[in-house]
Every structure is written in structure tokens, then in C-alpha cells.
Write an enzyme that holds these catalytic residues in place. Sequence first.
Site, PDB file in Angstrom:
ATOM      1  N   GLY A  27       0.799  -1.226   0.000  1.00 26.59           N
ATOM      2  CA  GLY A  27       0.000   0.000   0.000  1.00 26.59           C
ATOM      3  C   GLY A  27       0.823   1.263   0.000  1.00 26.59           C
ATOM      4  O   GLY A  27       0.305   2.348   0.278  1.00 26.59           O
ATOM      5  N   GLN A  28       2.112   1.168  -0.347  1.00 21.76           N
ATOM      6  CA  GLN A  28       2.964   2.367  -0.348  1.00 21.76           C
ATOM      7  C   GLN A  28       2.654   3.233  -1.567  1.00 21.76           C
ATOM      8  O   GLN A  28       2.584   2.729  -2.697  1.00 21.76           O
ATOM      9  CB  GLN A  28       4.450   1.974  -0.352  1.00 21.76           C
ATOM     10  CG  GLN A  28       5.381   3.166  -0.208  1.00 21.76           C
ATOM     11  CD  GLN A  28       6.850   2.776  -0.024  1.00 21.76           C
ATOM     12  OE1 GLN A  28       7.208   1.608  -0.139  1.00 21.76           O
ATOM     13  NE2 GLN A  28       7.687   3.754   0.261  1.00 21.76           N
TER      14      GLN A  28
ATOM     15  N   HIS B 213       8.172   6.226   5.547  1.00 21.73           N
ATOM     16  CA  HIS B 213       7.452   7.003   6.550  1.00 21.73           C
ATOM     17  C   HIS B 213       6.723   6.063   7.473  1.00 21.73           C
ATOM     18  O   HIS B 213       6.131   5.072   7.039  1.00 21.73           O
ATOM     19  CB  HIS B 213       6.470   7.976   5.889  1.00 21.73           C
ATOM     20  CG  HIS B 213       5.631   7.371   4.809  1.00 21.73           C
ATOM     21  ND1 HIS B 213       6.112   7.137   3.538  1.00 21.73           N
ATOM     22  CD2 HIS B 213       4.360   6.923   4.820  1.00 21.73           C
ATOM     23  CE1 HIS B 213       5.160   6.587   2.800  1.00 21.73           C
ATOM     24  NE2 HIS B 213       4.089   6.430   3.558  1.00 21.73           N
ATOM     25  N   LEU B 214       6.785   6.407   8.746  1.00 18.85           N
ATOM     26  CA  LEU B 214       6.076   5.647   9.764  1.00 18.85           C
ATOM     27  C   LEU B 214       4.737   6.330   9.996  1.00 18.85           C
ATOM     28  O   LEU B 214       4.694   7.494  10.411  1.00 18.85           O
ATOM     29  CB  LEU B 214       6.921   5.658  11.046  1.00 18.85           C
ATOM     30  CG  LEU B 214       6.560   4.690  12.160  1.00 18.85           C
ATOM     31  CD1 LEU B 214       6.650   3.246  11.681  1.00 18.85           C
ATOM     32  CD2 LEU B 214       7.484   4.927  13.355  1.00 18.85           C
ATOM     33  N   HIS B 215       3.651   5.618   9.688  1.00 15.90           N
ATOM     34  CA  HIS B 215       2.329   6.126  10.036  1.00 15.90           C
ATOM     35  C   HIS B 215       2.121   5.907  11.538  1.00 15.90           C
ATOM     36  O   HIS B 215       2.429   4.816  12.051  1.00 15.90           O
ATOM     37  CB  HIS B 215       1.231   5.327   9.327  1.00 15.90           C
ATOM     38  CG  HIS B 215       1.155   5.496   7.849  1.00 15.90           C
ATOM     39  ND1 HIS B 215       0.270   6.370   7.247  1.00 15.90           N
ATOM     40  CD2 HIS B 215       1.823   4.880   6.848  1.00 15.90           C
ATOM     41  CE1 HIS B 215       0.402   6.277   5.923  1.00 15.90           C
ATOM     42  NE2 HIS B 215       1.336   5.375   5.656  1.00 15.90           N
TER      43      HIS B 215
HETATM   44  P1  AMP Z   1       1.609   5.387   1.988  1.00 12.68           P
HETATM   45  O1  AMP Z   1       0.366   5.016   1.223  1.00 12.68           O
HETATM   46  O2  AMP Z   1       1.946   4.436   3.097  1.00 12.68           O
HETATM   47  O3  AMP Z   1       2.772   5.647   1.060  1.00 12.68           O
HETATM   48  O4  AMP Z   1       1.256   6.731   2.740  1.00 12.68           O
HETATM   49  C1  AMP Z   1       1.407   7.998   2.176  1.00 12.68           C
HETATM   50  C2  AMP Z   1       0.675   8.946   3.090  1.00 12.68           C
HETATM   51  O5  AMP Z   1       1.105  10.253   2.811  1.00 12.68           O
HETATM   52  C3  AMP Z   1      -0.849   8.921   2.917  1.00 12.68           C
HETATM   53  O6  AMP Z   1      -1.449   8.599   4.163  1.00 12.68           O
HETATM   54  C4  AMP Z   1      -1.160  10.337   2.462  1.00 12.68           C
HETATM   55  O7  AMP Z   1      -2.382  10.807   2.964  1.00 12.68           O
HETATM   56  C5  AMP Z   1       0.020  11.110   2.989  1.00 12.68           C
HETATM   57  N1  AMP Z   1       0.329  12.324   2.268  1.00 12.68           N
HETATM   58  C6  AMP Z   1       0.478  12.472   0.927  1.00 12.68           C
HETATM   59  N2  AMP Z   1       0.772  13.752   0.630  1.00 12.68           N
HETATM   60  C7  AMP Z   1       0.821  14.427   1.809  1.00 12.68           C
HETATM   61  C8  AMP Z   1       1.065  15.787   2.166  1.00 12.68           C
HETATM   62  N3  AMP Z   1       1.330  16.724   1.248  1.00 12.68           N
HETATM   63  N4  AMP Z   1       1.025  16.116   3.490  1.00 12.68           N
HETATM   64  C9  AMP Z   1       0.761  15.183   4.407  1.00 12.68           C
HETATM   65  N5  AMP Z   1       0.511  13.891   4.143  1.00 12.68           N
HETATM   66  C10 AMP Z   1       0.534  13.515   2.854  1.00 12.68           C
END
Ligand code: AMP
Length: 123
Positions: free
Chosen positions: A93-94, A100-102
Amino acid sequence: MAETIFDKIINREIPAEIIFEDDQVLAFKDINPQAPTHFLVIPKKQIATINDIEPEDAALIGQLYLAAASIAKQLGVAESGYRTVMNCNPDGGQTVYHIHLHVLAGKPMGWPPYQNTMKQQLP
Ligand code: AMP
């Protein structure tokens, strides 16, 4: 390595709700929150995926978790609890290729996360 949107946040080229910063790590609120509290903790170093982490990055990865726990305490969600997730590549799901650590908190989370999907795959 290709620049991602997170590099633009690090370099202040686009805005973000930054909640923590030191020389190695940045944390900011997720733009599309999936829980009442949802922030991301990233290294300033460009590392595309978990598969690209090198042994020399081990301490840096530890810093991500130390920052996550410290911020969770500051936001008052450490004791109630939270989930940390780092997605890797398409099946994980990346979508942004800068690790990045959610950190998700503020409501009880189910486990396992994809119970119904998994059940369909069982014989
Ligand atoms: P992933 O799907 O694990 O790669 O997570 C990427 C995350 O980045 C998602 O939860 C998005 O909502 C978040 N995201 C994307 N662009 C931004 C942004 N400009 N500011 C903050 N979060 C973001």
C-alpha cells in the site's frame, strides 16, 4: 533518487502541519487522516522503501520510533495506544516512495487489519 512530495515538505517547498523536527527526523500530520490522530514520521535522508534500508541506517530507523513515541506522549495518546505502520511497495500500500512511519491513534483499531480478505484466500 527521484524527489518525492516529502522532500518538498522537508525543504519547505510545500506546506505541512509539522509537529516535530530535529536534524534527522521530521513529523507532520497526514493530509488524509485515517484516525482521529494520524501523523507521519520520516527520516530527512532519502530512503525509498524498507527494502532500501542499509545497516548504517539502523540507528536512524530507531529515531523514527523514538520520535513517534515522544509525539504520542505529547498528544496524549501514548497510554490509550496507537498503531505504527510502514507500508512497502504496491502490495504493502505504499504510495510515497520516501519511507514514513504512520502513527494512528484516537480510536480502537481492529486486528488483523484485512481479516475478510484473508478469509477469502484460505482453502
Ligand atoms: P503510503 O500510502 O503508506 O505511502 O502513505 C502515504 C501517506 O502520505 C498517505 O497517508 C497520504 O495521505 C500522505 N500524504 C500524501 N501527501 C501528503 C502531504 N502533502 N502532506 C501530508 N501527508 C501527505
